[in-house]
Design a protein around this motif. Structure first.
Motif, PDB file in Angstrom:
ATOM      1  N   THR A  11       0.938   0.659   0.245  1.00  0.00           N
ATOM      2  CA  THR A  11       0.653   1.524  -0.907  1.00  0.00           C
ATOM      3  C   THR A  11       0.307   2.932  -0.452  1.00  0.00           C
ATOM      4  O   THR A  11       0.824   3.917  -1.004  1.00  0.00           O
ATOM      5  N   GLU A  12      -0.528   3.044   0.566  1.00  0.00           N
ATOM      6  CA  GLU A  12      -0.890   4.359   1.087  1.00  0.00           C
ATOM      7  C   GLU A  12       0.329   5.064   1.692  1.00  0.00           C
ATOM      8  O   GLU A  12       0.529   6.269   1.495  1.00  0.00           O
ATOM      9  N   LYS A  59       3.443   4.716   0.815  1.00  0.00           N
ATOM     10  CA  LYS A  59       4.272   5.180  -0.296  1.00  0.00           C
ATOM     11  C   LYS A  59       3.694   6.460  -0.896  1.00  0.00           C
ATOM     12  O   LYS A  59       4.442   7.387  -1.227  1.00  0.00           O
ATOM     13  N   GLN A  60       2.384   6.530  -1.030  1.00  0.00           N
ATOM     14  CA  GLN A  60       1.737   7.733  -1.574  1.00  0.00           C
ATOM     15  C   GLN A  60       1.966   8.936  -0.658  1.00  0.00           C
ATOM     16  O   GLN A  60       2.224  10.047  -1.133  1.00  0.00           O
ATOM     17  N   THR A  96       5.562  10.084  -0.965  1.00  0.00           N
ATOM     18  CA  THR A  96       5.744  10.693  -2.286  1.00  0.00           C
ATOM     19  C   THR A  96       5.236  12.124  -2.320  1.00  0.00           C
ATOM     20  O   THR A  96       5.854  13.000  -2.935  1.00  0.00           O
ATOM     21  N   LYS A  97       4.126  12.401  -1.649  1.00  0.00           N
ATOM     22  CA  LYS A  97       3.566  13.752  -1.725  1.00  0.00           C
ATOM     23  C   LYS A  97       4.175  14.737  -0.716  1.00  0.00           C
ATOM     24  O   LYS A  97       3.844  15.911  -0.725  1.00  0.00           O
TER      25      LYS A  97
END
Length: 178
Positions: A138-139, A141-142, A145-146
């Motif tokens: 999850t981290e 992917k974040q 994404t940024k």
């Protein structure tokens, strides 16, 4: 530091390239590195065992850095299914003795890719597939994404890809001219 890497192959050589940057939102690399690898040192492509071909090239590229980066972004998968079958990223992580986080960013879905790994960037209708080792998915992917860039592929990941291709093309052109 974050290091995005990519490898390009030609008939007679492989070129590994990487861009080093400080922040996930960076627009420009701090440093770029390129290494040329003789094709005799590179394994043939074998489905499901891509790491045999790519890993030695990435390891050679990493020897060009003074320090191991905190994060390495690869063009490919860390796992070939849901964290059971090691892919390129897991093999890299183990080769580095688990000292750096490896994030896989794949442009195509592998046959056993689990759902939930997709990230959509910009207005793209096609996702990227993200997995990681050394940190949570999850981290990872974040973070991807940024990263800078309005398009599907973040700017500096694309820069590593372009650098490997351009260098390989330039070397091929140079050799043809001899």
């Amino acid at each position: 530091m974050i290091f995005a890497v990519d490898v390009n192959y030609r008939e007679d050589r492989a070129v590994a390239a990487g861009v080093l940057f400080d922040y996930w939102e960076s627009t420009e690399p701090t440093l770029t590195k390129v290494v040329e690898i003789e094709i005799s040192e590179v394994e043939q492509y074998e489905p499901g065992k891509f790491y045999k071909r790519e890993l030695p090239c990435i390891l050679k590229l990493l020897t060009e850095l003074e320090d191991l980066p905190e994060y390495i972004i690869i063009d490919g998968y860390v796992y070939l299914n849901h964290q059971n079958k090691a892919g390129l990223g897991k093999h890299l992580y183990d080769a580095l003795k688990q000292k750096t986080v490896v994030i896989g960013v794949a442009k195509s879905r592998y046959k056993d890719t689990p759902s939930g790994t997709e990230v959509w960037r910009g207005s793209s209708q096609r996702p990227l597939y993200i997995d990681a080792v050394g940190m949570g998915e999850t981290e990872a992917k974040q973070l991807i994404t940024k990263m800078h860039g309005k398009n599907r592929i973040p700017t500096l990941i694309k820069r590593a890809d372009q650098l490997s291709k351009q260098t390989a093309n330039n070397l091929t052109d140079l050799l043809r001219g001899l």
